[in-house]
Design a protein around this motif. Sequence first.
Motif, PDB file in Angstrom:
ATOM      1  N   ILE A  52      14.304  -8.887  79.566  1.00  0.00           N
ATOM      2  CA  ILE A  52      13.426  -7.942  80.254  1.00  0.00           C
ATOM      3  C   ILE A  52      14.273  -6.766  80.690  1.00  0.00           C
ATOM      4  CG2 ILE A  52      11.994  -7.560  82.313  1.00  0.00           C
ATOM      5  CD1 ILE A  52      11.518 -10.650  82.294  1.00  0.00           C
ATOM      6  N   LEU A  53      13.822  -5.570  80.407  1.00  0.00           N
ATOM      7  CA  LEU A  53      14.525  -4.369  80.856  1.00  0.00           C
ATOM      8  C   LEU A  53      13.632  -3.624  81.823  1.00  0.00           C
ATOM      9  CD1 LEU A  53      14.890  -1.050  80.461  1.00  0.00           C
ATOM     10  CD2 LEU A  53      16.934  -2.435  80.740  1.00  0.00           C
ATOM     11  N   ASN A  54      14.099  -3.456  83.045  1.00  0.00           N
ATOM     12  CA  ASN A  54      13.412  -2.597  84.008  1.00  0.00           C
ATOM     13  C   ASN A  54      14.066  -1.232  84.008  1.00  0.00           C
ATOM     14  OD1 ASN A  54      13.063  -5.353  86.285  1.00  0.00           O
ATOM     15  ND2 ASN A  54      11.472  -4.504  84.996  1.00  0.00           N
ATOM     16  N   THR A  55      13.288  -0.199  83.695  1.00  0.00           N
ATOM     17  CA  THR A  55      13.855   1.147  83.707  1.00  0.00           C
ATOM     18  C   THR A  55      14.233   1.580  85.114  1.00  0.00           C
ATOM     19  OG1 THR A  55      11.631   2.128  83.842  1.00  0.00           O
ATOM     20  CG2 THR A  55      12.626   1.891  81.634  1.00  0.00           C
ATOM     21  N   HIS A  56      13.486   1.102  86.098  1.00  0.00           N
ATOM     22  CA  HIS A  56      13.808   1.422  87.498  1.00  0.00           C
ATOM     23  C   HIS A  56      13.084   0.432  88.405  1.00  0.00           C
ATOM     24  CE1 HIS A  56      10.076   3.572  86.689  1.00  0.00           C
ATOM     25  NE2 HIS A  56       9.875   3.726  87.977  1.00  0.00           N
ATOM     26  N   ILE A  76      16.940 -10.643  83.068  1.00  0.00           N
ATOM     27  CA  ILE A  76      16.539  -9.315  83.541  1.00  0.00           C
ATOM     28  C   ILE A  76      17.722  -8.363  83.472  1.00  0.00           C
ATOM     29  CG2 ILE A  76      15.692  -7.983  85.510  1.00  0.00           C
ATOM     30  CD1 ILE A  76      14.253 -10.536  86.449  1.00  0.00           C
ATOM     31  N   LEU A  77      17.501  -7.200  82.867  1.00  0.00           N
ATOM     32  CA  LEU A  77      18.489  -6.131  82.783  1.00  0.00           C
ATOM     33  C   LEU A  77      17.949  -4.914  83.530  1.00  0.00           C
ATOM     34  CD1 LEU A  77      18.756  -7.994  80.185  1.00  0.00           C
ATOM     35  CD2 LEU A  77      19.834  -6.023  79.087  1.00  0.00           C
ATOM     36  N   ALA A  78      18.832  -4.210  84.228  1.00  0.00           N
ATOM     37  CA  ALA A  78      18.435  -3.000  84.952  1.00  0.00           C
ATOM     38  C   ALA A  78      19.700  -2.223  85.299  1.00  0.00           C
ATOM     39  CB  ALA A  78      17.648  -3.352  86.210  1.00  0.00           C
ATOM     40  N   HIS A  79      19.523  -1.087  85.944  1.00  0.00           N
ATOM     41  CA  HIS A  79      20.649  -0.245  86.362  1.00  0.00           C
ATOM     42  C   HIS A  79      21.620  -1.051  87.213  1.00  0.00           C
ATOM     43  CE1 HIS A  79      22.834   3.054  88.315  1.00  0.00           C
ATOM     44  NE2 HIS A  79      22.327   3.871  87.392  1.00  0.00           N
ATOM     45  N   LYS A  80      22.891  -0.783  87.042  1.00  0.00           N
ATOM     46  CA  LYS A  80      23.927  -1.556  87.729  1.00  0.00           C
ATOM     47  C   LYS A  80      23.864  -1.417  89.245  1.00  0.00           C
ATOM     48  CE  LYS A  80      27.421   2.114  87.091  1.00  0.00           C
ATOM     49  NZ  LYS A  80      27.663   2.449  88.499  1.00  0.00           N
ATOM     50  N   ASN A  81      23.232  -0.357  89.740  1.00  0.00           N
ATOM     51  CA  ASN A  81      23.138  -0.164  91.191  1.00  0.00           C
ATOM     52  C   ASN A  81      21.802  -0.618  91.767  1.00  0.00           C
ATOM     53  OD1 ASN A  81      25.707   0.956  91.245  1.00  0.00           O
ATOM     54  ND2 ASN A  81      24.951   3.038  90.957  1.00  0.00           N
ATOM     55  N   ALA A  82      21.007  -1.326  90.964  1.00  0.00           N
ATOM     56  CA  ALA A  82      19.669  -1.729  91.416  1.00  0.00           C
ATOM     57  C   ALA A  82      19.616  -3.165  91.908  1.00  0.00           C
ATOM     58  CB  ALA A  82      18.661  -1.529  90.286  1.00  0.00           C
ATOM     59  N   ALA A  83      20.772  -3.807  92.074  1.00  0.00           N
ATOM     60  CA  ALA A  83      20.784  -5.229  92.424  1.00  0.00           C
ATOM     61  C   ALA A  83      20.104  -5.517  93.755  1.00  0.00           C
ATOM     62  CB  ALA A  83      22.214  -5.753  92.448  1.00  0.00           C
ATOM     63  N   ASP A  84      20.146  -4.557  94.679  1.00  0.00           N
ATOM     64  CA  ASP A  84      19.502  -4.775  95.971  1.00  0.00           C
ATOM     65  C   ASP A  84      18.040  -4.356  95.959  1.00  0.00           C
ATOM     66  OD1 ASP A  84      20.060  -2.073  95.727  1.00  0.00           O
ATOM     67  OD2 ASP A  84      20.481  -1.785  97.854  1.00  0.00           O
ATOM     68  N   LYS A  85      17.564  -3.884  94.809  1.00  0.00           N
ATOM     69  CA  LYS A  85      16.178  -3.412  94.701  1.00  0.00           C
ATOM     70  C   LYS A  85      15.348  -4.262  93.738  1.00  0.00           C
ATOM     71  CE  LYS A  85      17.688   1.403  95.448  1.00  0.00           C
ATOM     72  NZ  LYS A  85      19.149   1.132  95.496  1.00  0.00           N
ATOM     73  N   PRO A  87      15.185  -8.119  92.198  1.00  0.00           N
ATOM     74  CA  PRO A  87      15.751  -9.473  92.295  1.00  0.00           C
ATOM     75  C   PRO A  87      16.180 -10.040  90.948  1.00  0.00           C
ATOM     76  CG  PRO A  87      13.656  -9.290  93.485  1.00  0.00           C
ATOM     77  CD  PRO A  87      13.787  -8.053  92.659  1.00  0.00           C
ATOM     78  N   ASP A  88      17.227 -10.844  91.005  1.00  0.00           N
ATOM     79  CA  ASP A  88      17.634 -11.703  89.883  1.00  0.00           C
ATOM     80  C   ASP A  88      18.071 -10.947  88.636  1.00  0.00           C
ATOM     81  OD1 ASP A  88      16.978 -13.995  91.444  1.00  0.00           O
ATOM     82  OD2 ASP A  88      14.875 -13.753  90.888  1.00  0.00           O
ATOM     83  N   ILE A  89      18.713  -9.787  88.822  1.00  0.00           N
ATOM     84  CA  ILE A  89      19.255  -9.066  87.669  1.00  0.00           C
ATOM     85  C   ILE A  89      20.401  -9.882  87.078  1.00  0.00           C
ATOM     86  CG2 ILE A  89      20.501  -6.999  86.910  1.00  0.00           C
ATOM     87  CD1 ILE A  89      18.978  -5.414  88.997  1.00  0.00           C
ATOM     88  N   ALA A  90      20.320 -10.148  85.775  1.00  0.00           N
ATOM     89  CA  ALA A  90      21.380 -10.895  85.090  1.00  0.00           C
ATOM     90  C   ALA A  90      22.437  -9.971  84.510  1.00  0.00           C
ATOM     91  CB  ALA A  90      20.771 -11.750  83.976  1.00  0.00           C
ATOM     92  N   ARG A  91      22.063  -8.722  84.227  1.00  0.00           N
ATOM     93  CA  ARG A  91      23.020  -7.770  83.672  1.00  0.00           C
ATOM     94  C   ARG A  91      22.726  -6.379  84.207  1.00  0.00           C
ATOM     95  NH1 ARG A  91      23.748  -5.819  77.332  1.00  0.00           N
ATOM     96  NH2 ARG A  91      25.560  -4.455  77.712  1.00  0.00           N
ATOM     97  N   GLY A  92      23.713  -5.797  84.864  1.00  0.00           N
ATOM     98  CA  GLY A  92      23.590  -4.431  85.341  1.00  0.00           C
ATOM     99  C   GLY A  92      24.120  -3.463  84.295  1.00  0.00           C
ATOM    100  N   LEU A  93      23.364  -2.420  84.012  1.00  0.00           N
ATOM    101  CA  LEU A  93      23.700  -1.497  82.934  1.00  0.00           C
ATOM    102  C   LEU A  93      24.294  -0.200  83.466  1.00  0.00           C
ATOM    103  CD1 LEU A  93      20.473  -1.893  80.772  1.00  0.00           C
ATOM    104  CD2 LEU A  93      22.712  -2.961  80.372  1.00  0.00           C
ATOM    105  N   ALA A  94      25.321   0.270  82.775  1.00  0.00           N
ATOM    106  CA  ALA A  94      25.917   1.576  83.033  1.00  0.00           C
ATOM    107  C   ALA A  94      25.720   2.438  81.792  1.00  0.00           C
ATOM    108  CB  ALA A  94      27.406   1.430  83.347  1.00  0.00           C
ATOM    109  N   ALA A  95      25.954   3.741  81.947  1.00  0.00           N
ATOM    110  CA  ALA A  95      25.804   4.660  80.823  1.00  0.00           C
ATOM    111  C   ALA A  95      26.676   4.218  79.652  1.00  0.00           C
ATOM    112  CB  ALA A  95      26.177   6.072  81.252  1.00  0.00           C
ATOM    113  N   GLY A  96      26.087   4.154  78.468  1.00  0.00           N
ATOM    114  CA  GLY A  96      26.824   3.781  77.270  1.00  0.00           C
ATOM    115  C   GLY A  96      26.796   2.318  76.929  1.00  0.00           C
ATOM    116  N   ASP A  97      26.342   1.471  77.850  1.00  0.00           N
ATOM    117  CA  ASP A  97      26.226   0.048  77.539  1.00  0.00           C
ATOM    118  C   ASP A  97      25.207  -0.157  76.420  1.00  0.00           C
ATOM    119  OD1 ASP A  97      28.076  -0.594  79.443  1.00  0.00           O
ATOM    120  OD2 ASP A  97      26.648  -1.403  80.901  1.00  0.00           O
TER     121      ASP A  97
END
Length: 263
Positions: A52-56, A76-85, A87-97
Motif C-alpha cells: 500500500i502506498l499512501n501519497t500523504h 504500508i509505504l509512505a514518506h519517511k517523515n510521516a511515521a507520526d501521521k 500508523p504502521d508504516i513498514a517503509r519510509g520513502l525518500a526522494a529517489g527510492d
Amino acid sequence: MIVKQIWTGNAYRNFNYLIACSETGEALAIDPLDHEKCLQAAKEEGWDITQILNTHEHRDHTGGNEAMVRATGARILAHKNAADKIPDIARGLAAGDVVKVGKTVELEALDTPGHTMCHVCLLSHTDRPALFCGDTLFNAGAGNCHHGGHPAELYKTFSGQLARLSPATLIYPGHDYIENNLRFTLSREPDNRQAQDMLERLASQDPNDAYVSTLDVEMQINTFFRLTSPTVIAKLREAFPDLPDSPDPRTVFLKLRELRNRW
C-alpha cells in the motif's frame, strides 16, 4: 505495468489505483480509501495486493489502510517523515527510492512537498512514464495547502520537479476535479482555447472511465503551469493592482493559489 484507476464515487471525488506486475500478479494499492472496491478489482483481475502506498497523510487517502492490511497483509509505504501521521508504516520513502512491484514494475519516489510536507508522488520507470501524484497535481489544477502544507513549497515542487518531467508523462491524480479546475483556468485565462475545448468535451464525464491527461496537456490547460502567460498576468493584476507589470513566476503561482483558495 498494468494500471487500474478506481473511482470511489464519494463526496471527495477520490481516485484509488492498483498497479500490477503482468508476470506475477503482485499489485500495489495507492491511497486505497475504498478498500472494498480495490479488493474487488484485484480479485476480478487475479491480483495479490502486497503493498500500500499512501501519497500523504490525509484521512481520505489513508482511511482504507487498516482494512486493506487485515485483508491482504500488505506492507504500508509512505514518506519517511510521516511515521507520526500514518500508523504502521513498514517503509519510509525518500526522494529517489525505488518501489518494486513483482518482477516488472519499478516506481521512483519523488519528494513533493506543498499540499503537505510529507507528500510523495510515484514516477514509473516505463517507456511511457506515468506519475501518480496524489494531491500535488490535479488535472488542470494544483493541491491546496490548507492542512499542513505551504504554497511556496508547492511552487518549488511544480517548477523544480514536475515541470521537468517528460511531456509524455501520463498524469494520475488523487481526485477528479477536472471540470471545476478548467473553469478556474478559464477565469484566469479566458482566451485559452485548449481549456475551453476540453471543458466542452469533458463536462459531466463518467469518472469510471476518466480522461487521462499528460504533462504536455497540463502545460496547456493548467493555469499553475502557465505562469508567464500575458493573459494570466493581466487578469491577475486586475485582482492584485499592486502586482508589478512583469511579476516573477513564483509570485504569479502564489497569487493564483491565493485566488483559487477562495474561488
